[in-house]
Design an enzyme around this catalytic site. Structure first.
Site, PDB file in Angstrom:
ATOM      1  N   TYR A   1       0.863  -1.182   0.000  1.00  0.00           N
ATOM      2  CA  TYR A   1       0.000   0.000   0.000  1.00  0.00           C
ATOM      3  C   TYR A   1       0.895   1.226   0.000  1.00  0.00           C
ATOM      4  O   TYR A   1       1.887   1.274   0.742  1.00  0.00           O
ATOM      5  CB  TYR A   1      -0.888   0.016   1.251  1.00  0.00           C
ATOM      6  CG  TYR A   1      -1.651   1.324   1.427  1.00  0.00           C
ATOM      7  CD1 TYR A   1      -2.968   1.435   0.988  1.00  0.00           C
ATOM      8  CD2 TYR A   1      -1.031   2.447   1.989  1.00  0.00           C
ATOM      9  CE1 TYR A   1      -3.657   2.627   1.124  1.00  0.00           C
ATOM     10  CE2 TYR A   1      -1.709   3.651   2.118  1.00  0.00           C
ATOM     11  CZ  TYR A   1      -3.027   3.727   1.684  1.00  0.00           C
ATOM     12  OH  TYR A   1      -3.699   4.906   1.802  1.00  0.00           O
TER      13      TYR A   1
ATOM     14  N   GLU B   1      -3.341   7.554  -4.185  1.00  0.00           N
ATOM     15  CA  GLU B   1      -3.209   6.276  -3.462  1.00  0.00           C
ATOM     16  C   GLU B   1      -3.090   5.107  -4.436  1.00  0.00           C
ATOM     17  O   GLU B   1      -3.827   5.054  -5.423  1.00  0.00           O
ATOM     18  CB  GLU B   1      -4.442   6.079  -2.570  1.00  0.00           C
ATOM     19  CG  GLU B   1      -4.397   4.806  -1.743  1.00  0.00           C
ATOM     20  CD  GLU B   1      -5.724   4.572  -1.012  1.00  0.00           C
ATOM     21  OE1 GLU B   1      -5.864   5.047   0.124  1.00  0.00           O
ATOM     22  OE2 GLU B   1      -6.610   3.921  -1.596  1.00  0.00           O
TER      23      GLU B   1
END
Ligand code: GDP
Ligand code: MN
Length: 379
Positions: free
Chosen positions: A101, A185
């Protein structure tokens, strides 16, 4: 505003971030053609302005025409997380060995920009919150190679990935700055079987204040007017307008976002419901009634509207000039509803005279004007 994954990936590609081959499709036939063109196992992904698609059934796999037909057919046209799916992204399936992530985001509380990373990315990231590590990079978005090495070390990821991650982070920051994003993101950021790191998802939130200055974002908005209706309205009319309550009885024609919110609060506290929020921005009229007419047409389209409450504070704006334009616009649009006008500031008396000559009047107190408007709805 939020962007779709396919918008984000197009931007990523343009800035040299590694993303898999993909094509966006709005029909099953287009999806089939896209899969055939890619010629490999594909992942078919619902395009909605929300994450969590994997868990909601919006991500499927397809290796041939029949499977693509089934996957795209099952996703296109449905509601996913309460949002209509009109497009799918058909993307070459990545050989995922590991999911990371990584995000760059605005930390408004600390007036900072932060990089957040986890070596355990993917759909379970919320349950793996304890694996997230954070690095502050400041509003200038500066970091060094050794900062990245340190971040990887803290995240528990081998530092042999420092070069690849540095390269990706550099480009994410470039995108973050270029599009005035509040969030960029990538989840999952994938380590493939060949030890290459690629972006398998793209999430971008953009600060709406950049829209008038960024033609690329304007083009994105125009490419899908339904998805960004209020952004498009503002872009084309240069004022803010939001429908608040389809059953609202008071139409607002107001200036200043803060002042308008105060008026909305005031009316709601008194049990009345305004149908819209507006910041008409009197500074940009340049002698034309066009903007007022557009706003009036929108207000009159609300099915229960019974009164229009005009509320303008004139600091620099000459209220008399505004009153003249308002009267012209009301006449042009043939407004039959009662109109309560509250004005305060520069050249009030002359404005009052102008309104009186047309059968209206100016009220100086906001409380009085609100009460008067509420009387018209039987309050
Ligand atoms: P989200 O759930 O809305 O965030 O959608 P994602 O794009 O993150 O996809 C959800 C999950 O689908 C990912 O976490 C992956 O596990 C899986 N996935 C997405 N793309 C691929 C791919 O190309 N190959 C494989 N094997 N899995 C994928
Ligand atoms: Mn994701």
């Amino acid at each position: 505003m939020k962007l779709f994954e396919y918008n984000g990936k197009e931007i990523f590609r343009k800035h040299g971030l590694p993303v898999p081959n993909s094509k966006v499709a709005s029909t099953v036939e287009e999806a089939v053609a896209a899969q055939a063109e890619i010629g490999k196992k594909c992942v078919i992904k619902a395009q909605i302005l929300s994450g969590g698609r994997g868990k909601a059934g919006g991500v499927k796999f397809a290796s041939n025409e029949a499977e693509t037909r089934e996957a795209a057919g099952a996703i296109l046209g449905i509601k996913l997380k309460d949002l209509q799916v009109n497009k799918v992204l058909v993307e070459e399936c990545a050989d995922i060995r590991r999911e990371l992530y990584m995000s760059v985001m605005m930390d408004t509380e600390h007036k900072d920009v932060v990089v957040i990373m986890s070596a355990s990315g993917g759909m379970e990231i919320e349950n793996n919150a304890d694996t997230l590590v954070k690095m502050s990079i400041g509003w200038q978005c500066k970091f060094e190679q050794f900062d990245v090495r340190n971040l990887l070390y803290k995240a528990g990821l081998e530092t042999k990935y420092t070069d690849q991650i540095s390269n990706i982070l550099t480009k994410m920051v470039e995108v973050f700055k270029a599009y005035h994003a509040t969030l960029v993101e990538i989840n999952p950021l994938v380590i493939t079987g060949e030890d290459k790191i690629i972006a398998c998802d793209a999430k971008m939130n953009i600060d709406n204040n950049i829209i008038p200055y960024n033609e690329e974002i304007q083009a994105i908005i125009r490419s899908d007017p339904e998805s960004w209706a209020s952004e498009l309205f503002k872009l084309e009319n240069e004022f803010d307008y939001l429908d608040l309550d389809e059953n609202g009885e008071i139409g607002l024609l107001s200036t200043g976002a803060g002042l308008t919110m105060a008026v909305v609060d005031k009316l709601k506290a008194a049990g009345a419901s305004p149908c819209n929020f507006i910041d008409i921005r009197t500074g940009g009229f340049k002698g034309s009634t066009a903007r007022l007419e557009t706003a009036l047409h929108h207000i009159l389209a609300a099915k229960n509207v019974k009164v229009i409450l005009v509320n303008v504070f004139g600091g620099i704006t000459d209220l008399n000039e505004f009153a003249g334009l308002l009267v012209k616009a009301l006449q042009k649009v043939e407004v039959k509803l009662p109109v309560v006008v509250r004005l305060q500031g520069n050249n009030f008396e002359a404005a009052d005279e102008t309104l009186k000559a047309a059968g209206y009047k100016a009220i100086e107190s906001l409380d009085e004007a609100a009460d008067e408007a509420i009387k018209h709805i039987g309050g």
